[in-house]
Structures are given as C-alpha cells and as structure tokens.
Design an enzyme around this catalytic site. Structure first.
Site, PDB file in Angstrom:
ATOM      1  CG  LEU A 146      79.978   0.118  32.467  1.00 51.61           C
ATOM      2  CD1 LEU A 146      79.685   0.330  30.984  1.00 51.61           C
ATOM      3  CD2 LEU A 146      79.830  -1.352  32.832  1.00 51.61           C
ATOM      4  CG  ASP A 147      86.431  -1.531  35.420  1.00 55.08           C
ATOM      5  OD1 ASP A 147      85.973  -1.081  36.477  1.00 55.08           O
ATOM      6  OD2 ASP A 147      86.803  -2.710  35.268  1.00 55.08           O
ATOM      7  CE  LYS A 148      91.073   6.269  30.692  1.00 56.85           C
ATOM      8  NZ  LYS A 148      92.423   6.802  31.013  1.00 56.85           N
TER       9      LYS A 148
END
Length: 325
Positions: A146-148
């Site tokens: 998942l993106d940050k």
C-alpha cells in the site's frame, strides 16, 4: 580520525593512496572516480560530502583541485540498500495471524518497504521485530504493498510456501481487494476503468496510463454521494502502483488529498471546499481483503473500519451539509 567514523556503523575499511602526478589539475571527485572505478561517482561525491574523504589530513571537497602526491584517505560506507534490514520495535495492528500468514491493518504514514529516503521505520522493519524468522523470507514475506499514505489491509506470508501461494493468487487475480476512496466530483453510476499503466514518461516518480504499460483494471461503485465529491468503493483486478489514484484521476475524479495526481483546483460545494482542501493525504483506505488460505484452502475475508481521519472527514462533510439543510 574521520569525524563520522564512530557514529557510522556502515563504515568499513580505510583506503589510503597517493594522488598520481598525471592527475594534476583534476578535481578531487574526478581523481576518486579514476582511482576507485568500482564505486559510482555519485557515491564518491556523497562520501566526500559526508566527511569521509581526506586530502593531506584535512576533509576534502568535491571540486577542490589535486596536483599529485597528496595523501588521500577514503572511508567507504555501505549503502543502506546493501545492508541487511534491521528489526525495529514498531507497533503493528494485527488483524489475523497463524503459522502461515499475517494480516495487518496499516496506518497511513507507514512505508511498507525500505527504499530511497526511507531505510528505517518501515513495515518490513516492524515485521522483522515481530517475527524474526521472516528474515529468511524474501522481502520479509511482503507480497503486495500500500502507498505510504494509504491505510488498510495487507497480507504477509510467514513461510516460503505461503508466499508462493499468495503470489500465485495475486497473479491469477483471485485475491479480493476493496477500497474506500473519497473522490472529487459527483460520480453518477458504477463503472470500470481498463487502462494499462507504467512509469510516467517524463516524471519518473509518478505513474501514468501508457499504451505499452501493464494491464490495470479498476471497478468502482458509489457508496455515498455529496455535492462535489463521492465516496466510492473500488475493487482491484490488478495491483499496479498508484492504480486507483491514477485511474480515478484519468476520469476527472481525483482523490481528495492527493497532492500528486490532482491538477488544478477542483470544483465542489463552497461549504466543503476548505474541509476537503485541508485533508492531508489521499483519502484512500483498503477496507476489505479476501483470499484462499495458502495451506488449508479455506476462503478468508477481513474488514478494516475507516481510520479516524477519514471517518472525521466524512463526519465534517455531513455536518456542514446538515447545517445548510
């Protein structure tokens, strides 16, 4: 003694040599590149900037001239990418765990895997502390990311067998992944975006829809509609980097809070403009995850409620609209 030596556990052995006479008039970085061809020039420049290069006993500078005969000392430093990842005591929100898999509800702001600018404090570092045997599994068992600044569910394999099985499920597109996304604009009906993705041709930190990209398919439906924005349920067939963000932006419904893929000011109800503009991250949450257990074959599903910041954002929107009703 080099000033950074004792504070830098990545420093290795000292290299010492005399500057060749034939290098007279050359810059220090050019001389280092000639004498140490096994290292890139950018790395040699970094070492110089970090105070790890001396010329005749004083700290060197990249552009200083060398005239031949100087005593040059270099204290090489291992790049973070070449070092074993370290276990760190970082709290994890564990939704499910057995001997084969681990399901995490990741908070926004937590990087999943170490990389440029984020070599510590990541989910991988936390996993190594929680389950040290993950050091024997590639990427500590991480099979998708998942993106940050995206919150929500992701699964981690605890064995090689589980990792192989999960990767195959992802490749076969049988893993169920559903996200909640707050997007600008009023989406009228459900739809599908089938558009290949790859690196942006000129902005390499961004992703984009490109003709020769990898297949990317996103299904979306309306969960709740507001004046100027819509809460969507997004289901992924594929899992490309920034997929939902890029796909929704491509149909002119970028995510609220997405500083990378929003172009210009977005239209919305005046009473909501300030509320939406103040949200500090992309409003995206991995709310549901379903997969076949890699050992038992049982179908398992998990749900993660909206994190506090997105729940508060929706509450603010509803409250502002209620005041005007």
């Amino acid at each position: 003694m080099f000033p950074n030596y004792t504070a830098n556990p990545a420093a290795t052995h000292l290299l010492a040599f005399k500057a060749p006479v034939e290098c007279a008039g050359m810059r220090l970085d050019q001389v280092l590149a000639k004498l140490l061809p096994e290292y890139s020039r950018s790395r040699l420049q970094d070492w110089t900037a970090q105070g790890l290069v001396k010329v005749d006993g004083t700290l060197g500078t990249t552009r200083q001239k060398v005239w031949g005969g100087e005593a040059i000392e270099v204290l090489p430093q291992t790049h973070p990418a070449e070092q074993p990842h370290q276990a760190e005591d970082i709290a994890l929100n564990i939704v499910f765990e057995d001997d084969s898999i681990l399901v995490i509800n990741k908070p926004s702001g937590l990087v999943v895997h170490p990389g440029s600018g984020n070599w510590e404090g990541t989910l991988l570092n936390a996993l190594l502390h929680h389950a040290p045997r993950l050091s024997q599994i590639p990427r500590a068992g991480i099979v998708h990311r998942l993106d940050k600044d995206t919150s929500g569910l992701l699964v981690v394999a605890k064995t090689l067998t589980a990792q192989t099985a999960l990767v195959r499920q992802l490749q076969a597109r049988t893993v169920k992944r559903e996200y909640l996304a707050l997007a600008y604009g009023e989406v009228e009906r459900a739809g599908m975006i089938d558009a290949p993705m790859g690196r942006h041709p000129t902005q390499r930190t961004k992703m984009a829809i490109v003709e020769d990209g990898k297949p990317a398919v996103t299904h979306y439906s309306v969960a709740e509609r507001f004046p100027g924005c819509t809460l969507l349920r997004c289901k992924l067939e594929t899992g490309r980097t920034h997929q939902i963000r890029v796909h929704l932006a491509s149909i002119r419904h970028p995510l609220v809070g997405d500083s990378i893929y929003i172009k210009g000011a977005q239209k919305c109800a005046p009473q909501l403009r300030a509320i939406l503009a103040a949200f500090p991250r992309q409003a995206l949450h991995a709310a549901q995850l379903g997969l076949e257990h890699p050992v038992t074959g049982e179908w398992l599903e998990w749900q993660a409620p909206l994190p506090d910041d997105m729940a508060q954002l929706l509450a603010q929107i509803r409250g502002a609209l209620h005041e005007l009703a």
